[in-house]
Design an enzyme around this catalytic site. Structure first.
Site, mmCIF file in Angstrom:
data_model
loop_
_atom_site.group_PDB
_atom_site.id
_atom_site.type_symbol
_atom_site.label_atom_id
_atom_site.label_comp_id
_atom_site.label_asym_id
_atom_site.label_seq_id
_atom_site.Cartn_x
_atom_site.Cartn_y
_atom_site.Cartn_z
ATOM 1 N N THR A 164 0.865 -1.181 0.000
ATOM 2 C CA THR A 164 0.000 0.000 0.000
ATOM 3 C C THR A 164 0.900 1.230 0.000
ATOM 4 O OG1 THR A 164 -1.577 -1.214 1.398
ATOM 5 C CG2 THR A 164 -1.903 1.157 1.233
ATOM 6 N N VAL A 193 -12.032 -6.484 -1.171
ATOM 7 C CA VAL A 193 -11.728 -5.119 -0.755
ATOM 8 C C VAL A 193 -11.188 -5.162 0.661
ATOM 9 C CG1 VAL A 193 -12.668 -2.827 -0.281
ATOM 10 C CG2 VAL A 193 -13.489 -4.128 -2.263
ATOM 11 N N GLY A 194 -10.072 -4.505 0.898
ATOM 12 C CA GLY A 194 -9.478 -4.474 2.227
ATOM 13 C C GLY A 194 -9.800 -3.196 2.966
ATOM 14 N N ASP A 195 -8.875 -2.756 3.811
ATOM 15 C CA ASP A 195 -9.124 -1.597 4.670
ATOM 16 C C ASP A 195 -8.894 -0.268 3.973
ATOM 17 O OD1 ASP A 195 -6.290 -2.264 4.646
ATOM 18 O OD2 ASP A 195 -6.040 -0.714 6.167
ATOM 19 N N THR A 214 -1.198 0.530 6.454
ATOM 20 C CA THR A 214 -0.730 -0.422 5.462
ATOM 21 C C THR A 214 -0.554 -1.777 6.115
ATOM 22 O OG1 THR A 214 1.123 -1.051 4.025
ATOM 23 C CG2 THR A 214 1.633 0.409 5.868
ATOM 24 N N GLY A 215 -0.979 -2.837 5.423
ATOM 25 C CA GLY A 215 -0.820 -4.175 5.979
ATOM 26 C C GLY A 215 -1.945 -5.088 5.546
ATOM 27 N N GLY A 217 -5.337 -6.040 5.343
ATOM 28 C CA GLY A 217 -6.527 -5.222 5.539
ATOM 29 C C GLY A 217 -7.559 -5.831 6.442
#
Length: 294
Positions: A164, A193-195, A214-215, A217
């Protein structure tokens, strides 16, 4: 009297111990100096974080924009979010296909719609209406980012490789803003879809703090993400370092890893991570620019 300005960037948490990131270091160093100069000239925090993330998307060095990898159906889907803390307004796009700069589409959601998040074909339609750039030749446009090997794209169930980019800024008017963009997990399931595009999880800015995460999600969603950091400060009296550390500890309890960059209204900055390194940089009034990888 102008407020002491500051800009912090991240190019994703998690770095390989044996791979060469000198190109990334050089890019982050030049970009953070450019962004600091813009803030010193009076640019707004929201404009500078958008500029920073768009530059990282264009570089192809990170898992965002040009450096995004295809999902399990062979299609590149990107997510992005941006938030203007001074106005308490945000915009995001998710599962967006063919956008050269997903962060520009997120800004279009903020500026030209009453919505916070627009997905898929709807995000593409808005981008068309706003005259944003589209990828015309995927094979020529996309590239593997630094630190990612081709064989890792085939290992869809081995460790949730991720990346990210993000930026947080405080401008001379005391305004805060945050922007975040990603190509998501390498080889992710189509439609995942992540965070990152979820305002309050992967990205947040208000009158007191700006945060970009970042990471993994899913773990950040369960941990409460960026808004959890803001709440720990507002309601619990914790400081910036403590709040970021506590949220990342919860990410770890959720079997995730990653990092966070955050700046508060005083100009204090935290760049914390529980992963093997995080590509990061910071510069500002009275600060010596810093770039770090591990």
């Amino acid at each position: 009297m102008p407020h002491p300005h500051v800009i912090a960037l991240h190019g994703g948490a998690g770095v390989h111990p044996t791979r060469d990131y000198r190109e990334v270091e050089g890019h982050l160093g030049a970009l953070v100096r450019d962004c600091e100069a813009q803030l010193a000239d009076g640019a707004s925090a929201i404009d500078v974080v958008e500029h920073a993330v768009a530059a990282m998307e264009a570089s192809g060095l990170y898992v965002a924009g040009r450096g995004s990898a295809p999902n399990d159906r062979g299609e590149v889907e990107c997510d992005a979010a941006i938030m203007d803390g001074a106005r308490m307004r945000a915009g995001g796009v998710c599962a967006a296909v063919g956008l050269v700069h997903p962060i520009r589409a997120a800004r279009a959601v903020l500026e030209h719609t009453p919505h916070v998040l627009i997905a898929g074909a709807g995000a593409r339609r808005l981008a068309e209406e706003q005259g944003l750039a589209f990828v015309t030749d995927s094979a020529a446009h996309y590239r593997l980012p630094v630190g990612v090997e081709a064989e890792e794209l085939l290992q869809l169930d081995s460790g949730l490789a991720h990346g990210t980019v993000g930026a947080v800024a405080l401008d001379q008017q005391g305004r805060l803003a945050a922007a975040t963009s990603t190509g998501g997990l390498l080889g992710k399931r189509a439609g995942r879809v992540g965070d990152t595009p979820i305002t309050g999880i992967g990205n947040w800015a208000d009158g007191d703090i700006a945060v970009s995460c970042t990471g993994i999600g899913e773990a950040f969603i369960y941990a409460g993400g960026a808004r959890d950091i803001a709440a720990r400060i507002a309601y619990g009296g914790a400081n910036l370092d403590e709040s970021c550390a506590a949220m990342l500890a919860e990410v770890a309890r959720q079997q995730g890893d990653g990092g966070v960059i955050a700046v508060d209204r005083s100009g204090a900055v935290t760049m914390a991570f529980n992963s093997p390194g995080m590509k990061r940089a910071v510069a500002g009034a009275g600060r010596q620019p810093f770039v770090g990888i591990r």
